[in-house]
Design a protein around this motif. Structure first.
Motif: not given
Length: 192
Positions: A72-76, A82-87, A134-139
């Motif tokens: 759910e982290a912002p697209d950019g 994104a990890v911070g949003a997860g934490l 993260l991989v699912a986000r394209g990382v």
């Protein structure tokens, strides 16, 4: 015994950690845990396959919250943002009860090689949940794996500092975990 009383799972975890701390993991039986929790032995086995699994109660929820926050982290958002949003999302599941319980859990884990091994597997699972999200986000895989490991380290460091902090404070785990992530980000940048 209160066979159908709510909160049996939580009572079992608290009873187990207290017994592990008091008399050691190996000396503690499932029957003792069930008795201390005020449930039957069969209730224990409805919640846990064995006493070792008590240590990872809530792991699935924590992994899910970490992954949801990352998704759910912002697209950019960068991988570490994104990890911070997860934490931050996972930290919402941790309240004063978790904070008070943490020192006893730490002592129980420290007292048993088997529990230390299970705790290590829990850590691998949490890092894998973040990596997969993260991989699912394209990382790319290597970047996702590194960010997931940094997220795990940040969570563990933040949790340790939070649980050892001022019990009367109103501070939340998220602040500690995010501060630890920032420290790790800065430290990794200095690696060259």
């Amino acid at each position: 015994m209160g066979r159908w009383e709510p909160g049996a799972r939580e009572r079992l975890v608290v009873a187990a950690v207290d017994l592990f701390t008091e008399q050691g993991y190996d000396a503690t039986t499932v029957a003792q845990i069930a008795e201390r929790a005020g449930v039957t032995k069969s209730t224990f086995f409805r919640h846990f396959p064995d006493k070792r699994e008590l240590l990872v109660a809530g792991q699935e929820t924590l992994s899910r919250l970490l992954a949801e926050g990352i998704a759910e982290a912002p697209d950019g958002a960068s991988p570490l943002e994104a990890v911070g949003a997860g934490l931050e999302r996972a930290s919402t599941a941790m309240g004063p009860t978790n904070r008070d319980f943490a020192p006893r859990l730490k002592a129980a884990v420290a007292s048993s090689t088997e529990l230390q091994e299970r705790d290590a597997l829990k850590s691998v699972s949490l890092a894998a949940a973040m990596t997969t999200a993260l991989v699912a986000r394209g990382v790319p895989d290597p970047t996702a794996a590194l960010a997931g490991e940094l997220g795990l380290l940040a969570f563990k460091r933040g949790y340790a500092e939070w649980s050892e902090g001022d019990r009367d404070g109103k501070d939340e785990l998220a602040g500690y975990a995010l501060a630890a992530l920032d420290e790790l980000r800065a430290a990794s940048a200095s690696l060259g």
